[in-house]
Scaffold this motif. Sequence first.
Motif, mmCIF file in Angstrom:
data_model
loop_
_atom_site.group_PDB
_atom_site.id
_atom_site.type_symbol
_atom_site.label_atom_id
_atom_site.label_comp_id
_atom_site.label_asym_id
_atom_site.label_seq_id
_atom_site.Cartn_x
_atom_site.Cartn_y
_atom_site.Cartn_z
ATOM 1 N N SER A 285 19.599 -5.408 -2.977
ATOM 2 C CA SER A 285 18.838 -5.104 -1.762
ATOM 3 C C SER A 285 19.431 -5.862 -0.580
ATOM 4 C CB SER A 285 17.364 -5.473 -1.958
ATOM 5 O OG SER A 285 17.197 -6.876 -2.101
ATOM 6 N N SER A 296 15.438 1.031 -1.061
ATOM 7 C CA SER A 296 14.117 1.096 -1.682
ATOM 8 C C SER A 296 14.281 1.086 -3.190
ATOM 9 C CB SER A 296 13.355 2.347 -1.239
ATOM 10 O OG SER A 296 14.000 3.521 -1.692
ATOM 11 N N ASP A 298 11.817 1.466 -6.722
ATOM 12 C CA ASP A 298 10.498 1.801 -7.263
ATOM 13 C C ASP A 298 10.538 1.593 -8.771
ATOM 14 O OD1 ASP A 298 8.024 2.769 -7.850
ATOM 15 O OD2 ASP A 298 8.511 4.877 -7.471
ATOM 16 N N TRP A 336 21.002 5.592 3.242
ATOM 17 C CA TRP A 336 20.005 4.948 2.384
ATOM 18 C C TRP A 336 20.419 5.007 0.917
ATOM 19 C CZ3 TRP A 336 18.518 8.529 -1.127
ATOM 20 C CH2 TRP A 336 18.596 9.880 -0.757
ATOM 21 N N ARG A 338 18.304 4.605 -3.008
ATOM 22 C CA ARG A 338 17.028 4.450 -3.696
ATOM 23 C C ARG A 338 17.273 4.269 -5.191
ATOM 24 N NH1 ARG A 338 15.520 9.124 -0.340
ATOM 25 N NH2 ARG A 338 14.416 8.360 1.505
#
Length: 419
Positions: A285, A296, A298, A336, A338
């Motif tokens: 990150s 991001s 999760d 980005w 993820r």
Amino acid sequence: MGEATPQGSAASRVFLTVVVAVAALVAVLAVVLILDAQRAARTEAEEVTRAVAESLAVMPQVVSDVTEAEASARLQPVAVDVMEHAHVDFVTIMTQDGVRVTHRDPAEIGRTYIGTIPGSAATATEEFTGTLGPSVRTIAPIVRDGEVVGWVAVGVTIGSIASDIVPRLPFVVMITLAVLAAGLLGAVLARQTTRRVAGDLPAGTIRDAVASYESMRTLGEALRAQTHEHGNRMHTAVSLLELGRTQEAIDLLTETSRQSQVLVDQVAAGRHGDPTVGALLLGKSAQARERGLEWSADIDPEAPRSPLSPVDAVSVVGNLIDNALDAAAVGEPPRWVRVEFTAADDGRLRIAVSDSGSGVPDELAERVFEHGFSTKPAGAEGRGVGLALVRSIVDGAGGTVEISAEPTVFTVLLPAGSP
């Protein structure tokens, strides 16, 4: 653990792989050479039959005698002499309507020719089954004063063509043996080279060593980025304190702690949280923010336990994230990355890493997993290892790895590990 034996070593596996590949190559080469010999023999038969038929068709004795009452008596000796010296199986001279004047079997003289008679004064070659069996034959017109007065058919049986291949076989054998010898020498050299590098270590041990190196590399990059980011924030906080802006310094440090704690809580929330992967994600990150990418992660608390060892888990997740970071960094904004850890519908662990990069062309979707293949330029650390290692580890664990587009998503499915 017993000591690895050469039979199970990576060097032995390399040797066996090369030997099998060489054996397959030699078999294919032998077939190709035999087929080429057959083609050459057939082509030679076509050329010989055409040359003999056309030569006889313009021979003055043949032209003058083919329509005579004593044609057979006069031309049969000519046909026999040609068959003996021209290495053809039959010479059939016939009248315009196909009645044989000569034949290898004298009993067939006077009967109708079995084969195709052209509709015009043209030479034709064909494969046909006649009284002597299948043969390659050429039929040429006998022309006198501008009119067709007869035909000459010259043929070589398929059996004779096959027998003509026999003298070529030693050449085929020599070539295949030479290739086999070269291949076996290459296999021995490959085994010796592999053994010099890896000794008698099993292939699995070498893969584990590569996985360990990749784990240390990607984890080291992540921790370096995290340390660098924290260092920058600490310097900023110290500067704010020196300027008397205490509250701003506190807010900065609080936000830094909060961001890290959110990810720590996600990783540790499930019963099977992996602290090694958690440390990796924290570092990655920071690496993403360092490169100006939105990040991001999760992690579903109900995601099943991974069956991978910490080293393999870091190799798989780290390499997928590294690949995504590189792709997103050169893509169009917004940029980005993820990461998701969830439970698949069938109870397996699903790890998905997606990015905003330009994606992988459909024709390269499988090649990106090949060792040594990369769409990126080679650097000092080498390219084309990460994704190949990912697939090797995942396959070894009984899982699958797939790639999809729009956006680019690498999805790993792994069987649930033991609780």
